[in-house]
Design an enzyme around this catalytic site. Structure first.
Site, PDB file in Angstrom:
ATOM      1  N   CYS A 111      42.881  41.798  47.307  1.00 56.08           N
ATOM      2  CA  CYS A 111      43.720  40.388  47.345  1.00 56.08           C
ATOM      3  C   CYS A 111      45.131  40.418  47.747  1.00 56.08           C
ATOM      4  CB  CYS A 111      43.267  39.453  46.184  1.00 56.08           C
ATOM      5  SG  CYS A 111      41.668  39.652  45.947  1.00 56.08           S
ATOM      6  N   HIS A 268      47.137  33.551  47.307  1.00 58.46           N
ATOM      7  CA  HIS A 268      45.698  33.992  47.299  1.00 58.46           C
ATOM      8  C   HIS A 268      44.916  32.822  46.770  1.00 58.46           C
ATOM      9  CE1 HIS A 268      42.186  35.937  46.738  1.00 58.46           C
ATOM     10  NE2 HIS A 268      42.534  36.264  45.540  1.00 58.46           N
ATOM     11  N   ASN A 298      36.927  32.559  46.691  1.00 57.87           N
ATOM     12  CA  ASN A 298      37.890  33.836  46.917  1.00 57.87           C
ATOM     13  C   ASN A 298      37.488  34.699  48.091  1.00 57.87           C
ATOM     14  OD1 ASN A 298      39.422  36.025  46.673  1.00 57.87           O
ATOM     15  ND2 ASN A 298      39.184  36.159  44.442  1.00 57.87           N
TER      16      ASN A 298
HETATM   17  N1  COA Z   1      28.427  29.519  34.279  1.00 60.68           N
HETATM   18  C1  COA Z   1      28.230  29.065  33.205  1.00 60.68           C
HETATM   19  N2  COA Z   1      28.663  29.778  32.149  1.00 60.68           N
HETATM   20  C2  COA Z   1      29.530  30.697  32.382  1.00 60.68           C
HETATM   21  C3  COA Z   1      29.890  31.288  33.795  1.00 60.68           C
HETATM   22  C4  COA Z   1      29.204  30.689  34.825  1.00 60.68           C
HETATM   23  N3  COA Z   1      29.368  31.061  36.027  1.00 60.68           N
HETATM   24  N4  COA Z   1      30.617  32.599  33.652  1.00 60.68           N
HETATM   25  C5  COA Z   1      30.843  32.793  32.607  1.00 60.68           C
HETATM   26  N5  COA Z   1      30.101  31.574  31.494  1.00 60.68           N
HETATM   27  C6  COA Z   1      30.262  31.656  30.242  1.00 60.68           C
HETATM   28  C7  COA Z   1      30.438  32.576  29.598  1.00 60.68           C
HETATM   29  O1  COA Z   1      29.284  33.470  29.089  1.00 60.68           O
HETATM   30  C8  COA Z   1      31.111  32.079  28.301  1.00 60.68           C
HETATM   31  O2  COA Z   1      29.983  31.795  27.398  1.00 60.68           O
HETATM   32  P1  COA Z   1      30.279  31.998  25.812  1.00 60.68           P
HETATM   33  O3  COA Z   1      31.453  31.035  25.333  1.00 60.68           O
HETATM   34  O4  COA Z   1      28.944  31.464  25.336  1.00 60.68           O
HETATM   35  O5  COA Z   1      30.297  33.303  25.617  1.00 60.68           O
HETATM   36  C9  COA Z   1      31.903  30.947  28.620  1.00 60.68           C
HETATM   37  O6  COA Z   1      31.327  30.537  29.833  1.00 60.68           O
HETATM   38  C10 COA Z   1      33.464  31.100  28.771  1.00 60.68           C
HETATM   39  O7  COA Z   1      33.636  32.505  29.665  1.00 60.68           O
HETATM   40  P2  COA Z   1      34.825  32.966  29.966  1.00 60.68           P
HETATM   41  O8  COA Z   1      34.822  34.206  30.685  1.00 60.68           O
HETATM   42  O9  COA Z   1      35.909  32.804  28.835  1.00 60.68           O
HETATM   43  O10 COA Z   1      35.288  31.615  31.049  1.00 60.68           O
HETATM   44  P3  COA Z   1      36.562  31.590  31.866  1.00 60.68           P
HETATM   45  O11 COA Z   1      37.233  30.220  31.674  1.00 60.68           O
HETATM   46  O12 COA Z   1      37.609  32.556  31.516  1.00 60.68           O
HETATM   47  O13 COA Z   1      36.100  31.504  33.424  1.00 60.68           O
HETATM   48  C11 COA Z   1      36.390  32.885  35.099  1.00 60.68           C
HETATM   49  C12 COA Z   1      35.506  32.660  33.934  1.00 60.68           C
HETATM   50  C13 COA Z   1      35.716  34.199  35.857  1.00 60.68           C
HETATM   51  C14 COA Z   1      36.070  31.407  36.097  1.00 60.68           C
HETATM   52  C15 COA Z   1      37.855  33.096  35.052  1.00 60.68           C
HETATM   53  O14 COA Z   1      38.015  34.032  33.854  1.00 60.68           O
HETATM   54  C16 COA Z   1      38.557  33.473  36.067  1.00 60.68           C
HETATM   55  O15 COA Z   1      38.652  32.668  37.025  1.00 60.68           O
HETATM   56  N6  COA Z   1      39.154  34.540  36.167  1.00 60.68           N
HETATM   57  C17 COA Z   1      40.108  35.268  37.274  1.00 60.68           C
HETATM   58  C18 COA Z   1      39.059  35.640  38.283  1.00 60.68           C
HETATM   59  C19 COA Z   1      39.651  35.975  39.673  1.00 60.68           C
HETATM   60  O16 COA Z   1      40.381  35.079  39.971  1.00 60.68           O
HETATM   61  N7  COA Z   1      39.207  37.241  40.106  1.00 60.68           N
HETATM   62  C20 COA Z   1      39.836  37.560  41.266  1.00 60.68           C
HETATM   63  C21 COA Z   1      41.353  37.625  41.372  1.00 60.68           C
HETATM   64  S1  COA Z   1      41.643  38.311  42.863  1.00 60.68           S
END
Ligand code: COA
Length: 343
Positions: A111, A268, A298
């Site tokens: 990215c 990005h 993304n």
């Molecule tokens: N739908 C519903 N629940 C989900 C889920 C989904 N798609 N994905 C994860 N969960 C759940 C998890 O299992 C967790 O449940 P639990 O509390 O019972 O264990 C809960 O939601 C929280 O998970 P978490 O990973 O802490 O969520 P988050 O707020 O960090 O959001 C992302 C997850 C992936 C959206 C976030 O971390 C993110 O955007 N990170 C950056 C990713 C990115 O931009 N990557 C590319 C960079 S170039």
């Protein structure tokens, strides 16, 4: 001497999957995805490929610039999801466009790739190696997405964006002030391979030596979860909200600019919450941080040029403005470039 962007283009597949479609595949909901990411839908290739989208975006960028394919002497394609290993996507774009005078190669930095392609083209032009460069970010991330993993499949989409850069020299007799306006800004980029495990995807080819066993598994192309994108979402989130404002700050200081000198920060497009956190840390109004991730998700190295192209075509970019392009992602890699808009 410097170079300026003189045209942009993009290609977006017409087929879309919204969050409700994704909720039929994994345990998630439209509400959860919107709230945590800002993403509403993503465009997914049907017949297109990374190469065909790159060529289409490039064709539109050349048209916008009013430049013939023969004038292009460098083509760079940033991609992590090319449908081809050989030849490189950039050579295929050359063939499609008839850019017979171009030197062509691909660049892989996820990215951050488009920012690095911009920097590379600037270095080639200001170093006198070429005059006109076509830089493209093109991705078919749907092919690298594990559609059973709700932690990642909600995030990614497909598409391509492009820009044409051309050398610009100060007109003879230009004042010192006019000459300075054409000065190239220095970018700041970083990499930290020690944190690479946060976002990975293994090659679908086995490169562990030519044993009988490997030959067999190659023939059967046994894919497991490691052959799709795997991510520690929270680690990537924390990295982004810290590193992106820092690297933008470094680039501003290096070029003796203030945040208020910048008209737009084109980041990005990974997550709305990341963009909002960066704006807050920089103390800049959110209106300066355009977003289109609700529509595309993304798209890795395509996200910055797609957004740049949209803003260009909407007439939001005006001559004399300074724009920051900032990328971050797998590697880990991150960086910021300051682009003077001169059209
Ligand atoms: N739908 C519903 N629940 C989900 C889920 C989904 N798609 N994905 C994860 N969960 C759940 C998890 O299992 C967790 O449940 P639990 O509390 O019972 O264990 C809960 O939601 C929280 O998970 P978490 O990973 O802490 O969520 P988050 O707020 O960090 O959001 C992302 C997850 C992936 C959206 C976030 O971390 C993110 O955007 N990170 C950056 C990713 C990115 O931009 N990557 C590319 C960079 S170039």
């Amino acid at each position: 001497m410097t170079a300026t962007i003189c045209g942009t283009g993009s290609h977006i597949p017409s087929y879309t999957m919204d969050n409700h479609d994704i909720a039929k595949l994994v345990d998630t909901s439209d509400e959860w995805v919107r709230e945590r990411t800002g993403i509403v839908r993503r465009h997914i290739i049907q017949k297109e490929t990374t190469v065909s989208m790159a060529a289409e975006a490039g064709r539109k960028a050349l048209k916008d610039a009013g430049i013939s394919p023969e004038e292009v002497d460098l083509i760079l394609v940033s991609t992590i999801s090319s449908n081809l290993i050989l030849p490189c996507a950039a050579c295929e774009v050359q063939k499609e466009l008839g850019a017979v005078n171009a030197t062509c190669f691909d660049l892989s930095a996820a990215c951050t790739g488009f920012v690095l392609a911009y920097n590379t083209a600037m270095a080639y032009i200001t170093g006198g190696l070429c005059r006109t460069a076509l830089i493209i970010g093109s991705e078919s991330l749907s092919n690298l997405t594990n559609w059973k993993d709700r932690g990642t499949c909600i995030l990614f989409g497909d598409g391509a964006g492009a820009a044409v850069l051309q050398a610009k020299t100060s007109p003879r007799g230009a004042s010192q002030e006019e000459g300075e306006k054409l000065e190239a800004y220095l970018p700041v980029t970083h990499s930290d391979g020690s944190r690479g495990a946060a976002l990975t995807c293994k090659s679908r080819h086995d490169f562990n030596g030519l044993t009988d066993e490997n030959r067999q598994s190659n023939a059967e192309t046994l894919l497991d979860a490691s052959h799709y994108m795997q991510m520690d979402g929270q680690a990537v989130f924390k990295f982004a909200v810290k590193s992106v404002p820092e690297v933008i700050g470094e680039a501003l200081r290096l070029n003796k600019l203030r945040a208020s000198d910048i008209s737009y920060y084109i980041l990005h497009q990974a997550n709305q919450r990341i963009v909002e956190a960066v704006a807050k840390r920089l103390g800049e109004p959110i209106e300066k941080f355009p977003m289109n991730l609700s529509e595309y998700g993304n798209t890795s190295s395509a996200s910055i040029p797609i957004l740049l192209d949209e803003m260009n075509r909407e007439g939001r970019l005006k001559a004399g403005q300074k724009i920051v392009l900032a990328g971050f992602g797998a590697g880990l890699t991150w960086g910021a470039a300051i682009v003077p808009w001169c059209r």
